[in-house]
Design an enzyme around this catalytic site. Structure first.
Site, PDB file in Angstrom:
ATOM      1  N   GLY A   1     -13.887  -5.205 -31.531  1.00  0.00           N
ATOM      2  CA  GLY A   1     -12.124  -4.182 -31.572  1.00  0.00           C
ATOM      3  C   GLY A   1     -12.589  -2.805 -31.218  1.00  0.00           C
TER       4      GLY A   1
ATOM      5  N   ARG B   1      -5.104 -28.203 -27.741  1.00  0.00           N
ATOM      6  CA  ARG B   1      -4.994 -26.424 -26.562  1.00  0.00           C
ATOM      7  C   ARG B   1      -3.598 -26.590 -26.820  1.00  0.00           C
ATOM      8  NH1 ARG B   1      -7.682 -21.854 -26.272  1.00  0.00           N
ATOM      9  NH2 ARG B   1      -9.629 -23.510 -27.029  1.00  0.00           N
TER      10      ARG B   1
ATOM     11  N   HIS C   1     -13.428  -6.054 -18.488  1.00  0.00           N
ATOM     12  CA  HIS C   1     -13.987  -6.794 -18.142  1.00  0.00           C
ATOM     13  C   HIS C   1     -15.920  -5.760 -17.985  1.00  0.00           C
ATOM     14  CE1 HIS C   1     -16.987 -10.573 -16.780  1.00  0.00           C
ATOM     15  NE2 HIS C   1     -17.917  -9.848 -16.247  1.00  0.00           N
TER      16      HIS C   1
ATOM     17  N   THR D   1      -4.660 -12.885 -13.634  1.00  0.00           N
ATOM     18  CA  THR D   1      -4.108 -14.264 -13.084  1.00  0.00           C
ATOM     19  C   THR D   1      -4.491 -15.447 -13.263  1.00  0.00           C
ATOM     20  OG1 THR D   1      -5.377 -14.243 -10.922  1.00  0.00           O
ATOM     21  CG2 THR D   1      -4.071 -12.207 -10.956  1.00  0.00           C
TER      22      THR D   1
END
Ligand code: GRF
Length: 199
Positions: free
Chosen positions: A12, A66, A110, A147
């Site tokens: 975190g 899932r 990322h 996306t």
């Protein structure tokens, strides 16, 4: 006011950077309405608690399949009624239904300069191991829109970090987090909240 929900899986530190930036006023007109982790032991949930922010765990382990986890995750996000969903070190695939529900309103951080070192299997320390293996001289971090494709959405911000000859994956990860991730994620959230970026 931009209401956000932050999805986390681990330490975190990116969540902490957002909270700190709101507290010190560099990020304006943003409220973190909730933090959701797939990992009940994520220290990120402790960080939220210490900040007085609602935090909860929605773990795939608690669901028979899932599909039912994906539904629970989407309901959990919706319960905070966010304007923006922020993936901050979140390691679970985002269900297509969530992307449909929040088109262009989910962003991810990322730890590389996309399109390098991203896609399936590129997360956490692995990203930096591959960067060092390839011998790149510059790496960094990217904030992009989420996306359907993994790490393929429009890029909103990037920040370069020079690779040192004596870097290990861990020293490189630390510098990318400190000098890039923790800088551009709050910046992008602030830009979205204050109309500098239109999603
Ligand atoms: C780190 O590997 C970071 O580079 C990536 O997610 C991982 C955990 O980050 N974005 P955090 O400390 O949980 O924010």
């Amino acid at each position: 006011m931009l209401n956000i929900v932050v999805l986390v899986s681990g330490g975190g530190t990116n969540l902490q950077a957002i909270m700190d930036s709101i507290a010190d006023g560099t990020v304006k007109n943003v409220t973190i309405k909730g933090v959701i982790s797939n990992n009940r032991n994520a220290y990120a949930l402790e960080r939220a608690k210490l900040e007085g922010i609602a935090g909860e765990c929605i773990s795939p382990k608690d669901y028979p399949d899932r599909e039912s986890f994906n539904e629970a995750l989407l309901k959990g996000v919706e319960s905070y009624n966010p304007d923006l969903v922020v993936l901050a070190g979140f390691l679970v695939a985002i269900p297509a239904k969530m992307i449909e529900r929040y088109p262009n309103r989910i962003i991810n951080i990322h730890p590389s300069l996309i399109p390098s070192f991203c896609g399936v299997g590129y997360y956490g320390l692995k990203v930096h191991e591959k960067a060092l293996e390839r011998g790149v001289k510059v790496t960094g971090a990217t904030v992009h829109v989420v996306t359907e494709g993994l790490d393929e959405g429009p890029i909103l911000a990037q920040k370069p970090v020079m690779v040192n000859d004596d870097d290990t994956p861990k020293t490189l990860q630390k510098r990318v987090m400190e000098n890039a991730e923790w800088v551009i994620l709050p910046e992008v959230i602030n830009d979205i909240a204050n109309g500098n970026i239109r999603l």
